[in-house]
Design a protein around this motif. Structure first.
Motif, short mmCIF file in Angstrom:
data_model
loop_
_atom_site.label_atom_id
_atom_site.label_comp_id
_atom_site.label_asym_id
_atom_site.label_seq_id
_atom_site.Cartn_x
_atom_site.Cartn_y
_atom_site.Cartn_z
N ARG A 63 -6.55 -51.40 -3.80
CA ARG A 63 -7.93 -51.29 -4.28
C ARG A 63 -8.91 -51.11 -3.13
N THR A 64 -8.80 -51.97 -2.10
CA THR A 64 -9.82 -51.97 -1.04
C THR A 64 -9.66 -50.79 -0.07
N GLU A 65 -8.56 -50.08 -0.17
CA GLU A 65 -8.34 -48.96 0.76
C GLU A 65 -9.53 -47.98 0.73
N THR A 66 -10.15 -47.83 -0.44
CA THR A 66 -11.30 -46.93 -0.55
C THR A 66 -12.43 -47.35 0.38
N MET A 67 -12.58 -48.66 0.60
CA MET A 67 -13.69 -49.13 1.43
C MET A 67 -13.52 -48.73 2.90
N TYR A 68 -12.29 -48.38 3.27
CA TYR A 68 -12.04 -47.98 4.66
C TYR A 68 -12.25 -46.49 4.88
N MET A 69 -12.66 -45.80 3.82
CA MET A 69 -12.96 -44.37 3.95
C MET A 69 -14.28 -44.20 4.70
N PRO A 70 -14.57 -42.99 5.18
CA PRO A 70 -15.85 -42.76 5.87
C PRO A 70 -17.04 -42.94 4.94
N GLY A 71 -18.21 -43.21 5.48
CA GLY A 71 -19.43 -43.33 4.70
C GLY A 71 -19.64 -42.10 3.83
N GLY A 72 -20.17 -42.34 2.61
CA GLY A 72 -20.40 -41.23 1.69
C GLY A 72 -19.27 -41.04 0.70
N THR A 73 -18.38 -42.05 0.60
CA THR A 73 -17.31 -42.02 -0.38
C THR A 73 -17.68 -42.99 -1.51
N SER A 74 -17.33 -42.63 -2.75
CA SER A 74 -17.59 -43.54 -3.86
C SER A 74 -16.50 -44.60 -3.93
N TYR A 75 -16.91 -45.83 -4.24
CA TYR A 75 -15.94 -46.92 -4.44
C TYR A 75 -16.22 -47.52 -5.81
N ILE A 137 -19.37 -43.34 -15.42
CA ILE A 137 -18.51 -43.58 -14.26
C ILE A 137 -17.34 -44.50 -14.62
N THR A 138 -16.13 -44.06 -14.27
CA THR A 138 -14.93 -44.87 -14.45
C THR A 138 -14.08 -44.74 -13.18
N LEU A 139 -12.87 -45.29 -13.23
CA LEU A 139 -11.98 -45.23 -12.06
C LEU A 139 -11.65 -43.79 -11.66
N LYS A 140 -11.83 -42.86 -12.58
CA LYS A 140 -11.58 -41.45 -12.24
C LYS A 140 -12.51 -40.98 -11.11
N GLN A 141 -13.64 -41.64 -10.97
CA GLN A 141 -14.59 -41.25 -9.93
C GLN A 141 -14.46 -42.11 -8.68
N ASN A 142 -13.40 -42.91 -8.60
CA ASN A 142 -13.18 -43.69 -7.38
C ASN A 142 -12.72 -42.79 -6.25
N CYS A 143 -13.21 -43.09 -5.06
CA CYS A 143 -12.72 -42.43 -3.84
C CYS A 143 -12.95 -40.92 -3.83
N ILE A 144 -14.16 -40.51 -4.21
CA ILE A 144 -14.51 -39.09 -4.09
C ILE A 144 -15.74 -38.97 -3.20
N PRO A 145 -15.87 -37.88 -2.45
CA PRO A 145 -17.02 -37.72 -1.56
C PRO A 145 -18.31 -37.45 -2.35
N LEU A 146 -19.39 -38.07 -1.90
CA LEU A 146 -20.68 -37.90 -2.59
C LEU A 146 -21.36 -36.58 -2.21
N SER A 147 -20.61 -35.73 -1.52
CA SER A 147 -21.14 -34.40 -1.18
C SER A 147 -20.70 -33.37 -2.21
N GLY A 148 -19.94 -33.79 -3.21
CA GLY A 148 -19.36 -32.85 -4.16
C GLY A 148 -20.22 -32.61 -5.39
N GLU A 149 -19.58 -32.16 -6.48
CA GLU A 149 -20.29 -31.75 -7.68
C GLU A 149 -20.06 -32.72 -8.83
#
Length: 200
Positions: A63-75, A137-149
DNA sequence: TACACGATTTACT
DNA sequence: GTAAATCGTGTAT
């Protein structure tokens, strides 16, 4: 189109970013529907040294692995067996800082948001799980860049005056001991927004 | 495998 | 004011 770039989130000062998010707009394009709202309430989670953070002590799990992504990622994570909560990862890769979005004023696709929530008025998105439901928003939107569509933020230059910002301790983190008292919660005292959990 | 619990919301007394 | 809803996740067996 005023989309906020990933560089905005790479700031290592999570408190500064959490406060500056007030007044920014969050957009989602989910199930072919565009919805948006103005951010009015945030909470900062300051990484490895913050007892309230899922990543306290450098804990790394699926679960927490997403938090270690670069800034601008959805968690996005799921809790209480029924609720999704939306966070924005900040700082650089392997520095697990994040900001929980706790409240918005719906601004686009309001009818859709009411339909998703089956609610009206100022109870529509004045809580972290409520706004996820309103925006789809659901888990489908976890760990995606906020620069997308799919999920992104826009800046229209709107922001609260300093005197309209309430800074207080976070909600629901009693398990964090003394860190539960840290002033990491930011609320825009806006006439169109009533937080479900008022401070004091 | 087993179990306790949660960065909450809603309904009900 | 209190309690129920409801299940993925983390940690202990």
């Amino acid at each position: 189109m005023n989309k906020i770039p990933l560089s905005f989130y790479e700031n290592k000062d999570v408190l500064a970013v959490a406060q500056s998010l007030l007044g920014k707009s969050i957009y989602t394009m989910i199930d072919d529907v565009l919805t948006a709202g103005i951010i009015t309430e945030t909470e900062a989670y300051a990484g490895k040294t913050d007892k309230a953070s899922h990543a306290y002590g450098g804990r790394r799990t699926k679960r927490t692995e997403t938090m270690y992504m670069p800034g601008g990622t959805s968690y996005v994570y799921f809790t209480y067996g029924m609720h999704h909560l939306f966070n924005i990862v900040t700082s650089v890769k392997d520095d697990p800082q994040a900001i929980l979005i706790r409240g918005i004023i719906p601004s686009k696709g309001i009818d859709i948001q009411k339909k998703r929530r089956r609610q009206n008025g100022n109870h529509l998105a004045n809580g972290p799980a409520k706004l996820c439901q309103a925006l789809g928003i659901t888990l489908k939107q976890n760990c995606i860049p906020l620069s997308g569509e799919i999920v992104w933020l826009q800046d229209f230059g709107e922001k609260p005056k300093q005197k309209d910002i309430i800074i207080c301790p976070r909600v629901g983190v009693d398990y964090a001991g003394e860190d539960a008292l840290l002033p990491y919660r930011f609320i825009w005292n806006h006439p169109d927004y009533k937080s479900a959990k008022k401070p004091q």
